[in-house]
Scaffold this active site. Sequence first.
Site, PDB file in Angstrom:
ATOM      1  CG  HIS A  87      -0.403  -0.062   2.544  1.00 25.64           C
ATOM      2  ND1 HIS A  87      -0.985  -0.753   3.590  1.00 25.64           N
ATOM      3  CD2 HIS A  87       0.694   0.514   3.062  1.00 25.64           C
ATOM      4  CE1 HIS A  87      -0.259  -0.591   4.687  1.00 25.64           C
ATOM      5  NE2 HIS A  87       0.770   0.180   4.394  1.00 25.64           N
ATOM      6  CG  HIS A 101       0.463   4.628   7.429  1.00 21.25           C
ATOM      7  ND1 HIS A 101      -0.617   4.017   6.836  1.00 21.25           N
ATOM      8  CD2 HIS A 101       1.533   3.846   7.174  1.00 21.25           C
ATOM      9  CE1 HIS A 101      -0.204   2.903   6.225  1.00 21.25           C
ATOM     10  NE2 HIS A 101       1.090   2.776   6.424  1.00 21.25           N
ATOM     11  CG  HIS A 159       8.800  -0.742   3.397  1.00 16.81           C
ATOM     12  ND1 HIS A 159       7.986  -1.810   3.707  1.00 16.81           N
ATOM     13  CD2 HIS A 159       8.124   0.357   3.841  1.00 16.81           C
ATOM     14  CE1 HIS A 159       6.877  -1.387   4.282  1.00 16.81           C
ATOM     15  NE2 HIS A 159       6.941  -0.078   4.390  1.00 16.81           N
ATOM     16  CD  GLU A 162       3.390  -1.196   6.370  1.00 10.73           C
ATOM     17  OE1 GLU A 162       3.200  -0.030   6.736  1.00 10.73           O
ATOM     18  OE2 GLU A 162       3.448  -1.535   5.167  1.00 10.73           O
TER      19      GLU A 162
HETATM   20 FE   LIG Z   1       2.193   1.238   5.544  1.00  7.18          FE
END
Ligand SMILES: [Fe+2]
Length: 319
Positions: free
Chosen positions: A12, A59, A194, A241
Amino acid sequence: MAKIIAGVGSSHVPAIGAALDNGKTEEPYWKRVFSGFEKSKEWMAKTKPDVAIVVYNDHASAFSVEMIPTFALGCAAEFPPADEGWGPRPVPVVKGHPALAAHIAQSVILDEFDLTIVNKMEVDHGLTVPMNLLFGQPKDAWPCPVIPLAVNVVMYPPPTGHRCYMLGKALRRAVESYPEDLKVVIFGTGGLSHQISGPRAGLINSKWDKSFLDNLSKDPKKLTRIPHLEYMREAGAEGIEMVMWLIMRGARDDKGDEVYRFYTVPASNTAVGHIILENARKASGTRKVAGKSKRGSAGKSRQAAARKSIHRIASKGKR
Ligand SMILES: [Fe+2]
């Protein structure tokens, strides 16, 4: 009865949303990413779910360090796009499915997963970007109602992969005890590898990501044993995540068909992963899931009693 017919895993990445919103999808850098979702959009247009459950993480848009629910279920009638610092994204307001969401809350909580019920919430790129990737860019309305399930993977301690997987199973029991015939697709979003900050910023581990996708498809239980530290070491701090994909996987059949997969590096500073897992048609159904349960008999009968009472309440509501 409602049924979960398929699970979709998708990154996402916020920059994907920005590329869409700023008309950059045809630029070579972004075309590489968006072209990987063309078949997925066709699949979704054919599948036509009645409801989507989207597992994502907030977030710091709806929640902040002041309040961090581990699992927050959106039970509202609608969820406006959040302002993430440059104004809300130009996407339609997400319409909810309050009746199914309330049923899921009741079923899952009586199944001993203590969700936070959220009746007012804005949704950020964590939810809207995967929606765009699978449903395109509708102007006025998304093609189906959405039940958001926000998971804390931002602040330590996030839930374990095993807890997420088991929550997926509870979600499936909840959906499949809802009396209305509904086709439900569940999304697991986030990742893949990431790391946004610190000396390892920009870390991407394609080998680990691909192995994760292989196991997600064929041997998800192996993934449930991965500790948080391994996610962080191998997939970067934000790679945690990926535990959210295990909620999606738990909600599916043990067996099923991987119908599509896409992986590319990078999008912004993130590896993009995507998978579509359909349920084996014959295998779906509450009875089979209940029969496969390895819980103790006390747990089984407690859940059965809870589900019976839910069914009665849901049936009453329909009259
Ligand atoms: Fe995220």
